[in-house]
Structures are given as structure tokens and as C-alpha cells.
Design a protein around this motif. Sequence first.
Motif, PDB file in Angstrom:
ATOM      1  N   ASN A 115      -1.791 -12.669  -8.763  1.00 26.31           N
ATOM      2  CA  ASN A 115      -3.267 -12.594  -8.141  1.00 26.31           C
ATOM      3  C   ASN A 115      -3.233 -10.952  -7.964  1.00 26.31           C
ATOM      4  OD1 ASN A 115      -5.345 -12.056  -6.328  1.00 26.31           O
ATOM      5  ND2 ASN A 115      -4.768 -13.836  -5.073  1.00 26.31           N
ATOM      6  N   VAL A 116      -4.005 -10.424  -9.237  1.00 22.42           N
ATOM      7  CA  VAL A 116      -3.969  -9.034  -9.286  1.00 22.42           C
ATOM      8  C   VAL A 116      -4.726  -8.343  -8.113  1.00 22.42           C
ATOM      9  CG1 VAL A 116      -4.989  -7.302 -10.781  1.00 22.42           C
ATOM     10  CG2 VAL A 116      -4.165  -9.471 -11.857  1.00 22.42           C
ATOM     11  N   GLY A 117      -5.658  -8.805  -7.686  1.00 24.12           N
ATOM     12  CA  GLY A 117      -6.185  -8.211  -6.451  1.00 24.12           C
ATOM     13  C   GLY A 117      -5.331  -7.930  -5.295  1.00 24.12           C
ATOM     14  N   VAL A 118      -4.791  -9.069  -4.846  1.00 25.17           N
ATOM     15  CA  VAL A 118      -3.687  -8.912  -3.672  1.00 25.17           C
ATOM     16  C   VAL A 118      -2.568  -8.212  -4.061  1.00 25.17           C
ATOM     17  CG1 VAL A 118      -2.284 -10.212  -2.195  1.00 25.17           C
ATOM     18  CG2 VAL A 118      -4.362 -11.121  -2.809  1.00 25.17           C
ATOM     19  N   PHE A 119      -2.155  -8.215  -5.399  1.00 22.57           N
ATOM     20  CA  PHE A 119      -1.024  -7.523  -5.859  1.00 22.57           C
ATOM     21  C   PHE A 119      -1.273  -5.860  -5.706  1.00 22.57           C
ATOM     22  CE2 PHE A 119       1.336  -5.285  -9.052  1.00 22.57           C
ATOM     23  CZ  PHE A 119       2.724  -5.483  -8.726  1.00 22.57           C
ATOM     24  N   VAL A 120      -2.349  -5.564  -6.141  1.00 22.45           N
ATOM     25  CA  VAL A 120      -2.607  -3.994  -6.163  1.00 22.45           C
ATOM     26  C   VAL A 120      -3.046  -3.408  -4.478  1.00 22.45           C
ATOM     27  CG1 VAL A 120      -4.447  -2.371  -6.628  1.00 22.45           C
ATOM     28  CG2 VAL A 120      -3.760  -4.043  -8.407  1.00 22.45           C
ATOM     29  N   THR A 121      -3.541  -4.444  -3.888  1.00 24.08           N
ATOM     30  CA  THR A 121      -3.805  -4.094  -2.415  1.00 24.08           C
ATOM     31  C   THR A 121      -2.267  -3.821  -1.792  1.00 24.08           C
ATOM     32  OG1 THR A 121      -5.918  -5.031  -2.392  1.00 24.08           O
ATOM     33  CG2 THR A 121      -4.869  -4.818  -0.169  1.00 24.08           C
ATOM     34  N   GLU A 122      -1.452  -4.721  -1.862  1.00 27.31           N
ATOM     35  CA  GLU A 122      -0.299  -4.968  -1.141  1.00 27.31           C
ATOM     36  C   GLU A 122       0.764  -3.902  -1.665  1.00 27.31           C
ATOM     37  OE1 GLU A 122      -0.028  -6.338   1.769  1.00 27.31           O
ATOM     38  OE2 GLU A 122      -2.117  -7.332   1.201  1.00 27.31           O
ATOM     39  N   ALA A 123       0.472  -3.650  -2.954  1.00 28.54           N
ATOM     40  CA  ALA A 123       1.600  -2.570  -3.442  1.00 28.54           C
ATOM     41  C   ALA A 123       1.196  -1.228  -2.939  1.00 28.54           C
ATOM     42  CB  ALA A 123       1.601  -2.511  -5.022  1.00 28.54           C
ATOM     43  N   LEU A 124      -0.166  -1.098  -3.071  1.00 30.15           N
ATOM     44  CA  LEU A 124      -0.514   0.174  -2.232  1.00 30.15           C
ATOM     45  C   LEU A 124      -0.201   0.476  -0.581  1.00 30.15           C
ATOM     46  CD1 LEU A 124      -3.786   0.762  -4.160  1.00 30.15           C
ATOM     47  CD2 LEU A 124      -1.939   2.198  -4.538  1.00 30.15           C
ATOM     48  N   TRP A 125      -0.555  -0.969  -0.357  1.00 33.25           N
ATOM     49  CA  TRP A 125      -0.127  -0.893   1.347  1.00 33.25           C
ATOM     50  C   TRP A 125       1.204  -0.567   1.371  1.00 33.25           C
ATOM     51  CZ3 TRP A 125      -2.984  -4.862   4.606  1.00 33.25           C
ATOM     52  CH2 TRP A 125      -2.545  -4.841   6.000  1.00 33.25           C
ATOM     53  N   THR A 126       2.283  -0.991   0.868  1.00 31.59           N
ATOM     54  CA  THR A 126       3.517  -0.709   0.719  1.00 31.59           C
ATOM     55  C   THR A 126       3.804   0.744   0.536  1.00 31.59           C
ATOM     56  OG1 THR A 126       4.137  -2.811  -0.164  1.00 31.59           O
ATOM     57  CG2 THR A 126       5.919  -1.168  -0.374  1.00 31.59           C
ATOM     58  N   LEU A 127       3.154   1.397  -0.531  1.00 33.59           N
ATOM     59  CA  LEU A 127       3.435   2.601  -0.772  1.00 33.59           C
ATOM     60  C   LEU A 127       2.930   3.544   0.320  1.00 33.59           C
ATOM     61  CD1 LEU A 127       2.643   2.889  -4.473  1.00 33.59           C
ATOM     62  CD2 LEU A 127       4.916   2.949  -3.488  1.00 33.59           C
ATOM     63  N   ILE A 128       1.884   3.259   0.909  1.00 32.57           N
ATOM     64  CA  ILE A 128       1.210   3.921   1.924  1.00 32.57           C
ATOM     65  C   ILE A 128       2.200   3.923   3.427  1.00 32.57           C
ATOM     66  CG2 ILE A 128      -0.566   3.943   3.823  1.00 32.57           C
ATOM     67  CD1 ILE A 128      -2.627   2.919   1.579  1.00 32.57           C
TER      68      ILE A 128
END
Length: 116
Positions: free
Chosen positions: A77-90
Motif C-alpha cells: 500500500n504505497v500511500g501508507v508505506f510512504v506516510t509511515e516510513a516518513l513518520w518513522t524517520l521523523i
Amino acid sequence: MTNLSQFAFLAAEAAAKGDNPEPLPFAGPIGLIAPIALLLAYALLTMGKLTAKHYSYQWMNVIGAAALTYTVVSPLNVGVFVTEALWTLIGIYGVYKIFVERKQGDASASSKPRVK
């Protein structure tokens, strides 16, 4: 096409064909940890029990977001993947920022002359 858009296109094409990959190992239990960590962090922040400067708040965000990132890899799920990956980095940046601020605070406290 960029690599991410190619990846998303191929994943969507595979899903349309019915070639859905198997979920990753332990995706179910890890998927339960994620919302618990994220919602607990948010609830404690809202209730004033934690602030963004607490390690526990940042680590709950990192763990929750990383867990969600893992669970949406297969099927992608690309949208959730990008959101959560960025959330993790933040969240990781938040942990680093707290570490640096506390280290600087300790250094300045130890350099002050003691009053007798």
C-alpha cells in the motif's frame, strides 16, 4: 516513470491480476502493536502526561510507525508505506534531537562553577 511510481504501478497491476503476495511473517501481531503504540502516544500527549521532548513519546511513534510500515509492504500500500516510513524517520529525528539537547544540557551544567 520514477522508481516509486514504477513500483506502485507494478504492485497495482499484480493486485488487479489477483497475484496478491502473501503477507509478511508476523504481520498480524505486528499490525496490532502499531495502532496501540501510536494511539497510546497520542493519548498521553493529549492528556498532558507526555510532551514531544519525552523519549517515550518519540519511541512509541517510531515503533508504531515502523510496525505499520512493515505490515503494508506485502501486499504493498504505497500511500501508507510512504506516510509511515516518513513518520518513522521523523520519530527517529525526534529521539536524536532529545539526545543532543540533553547531552548539551549536561555539558553546560558540568561546566558551571559550583557555589559553596
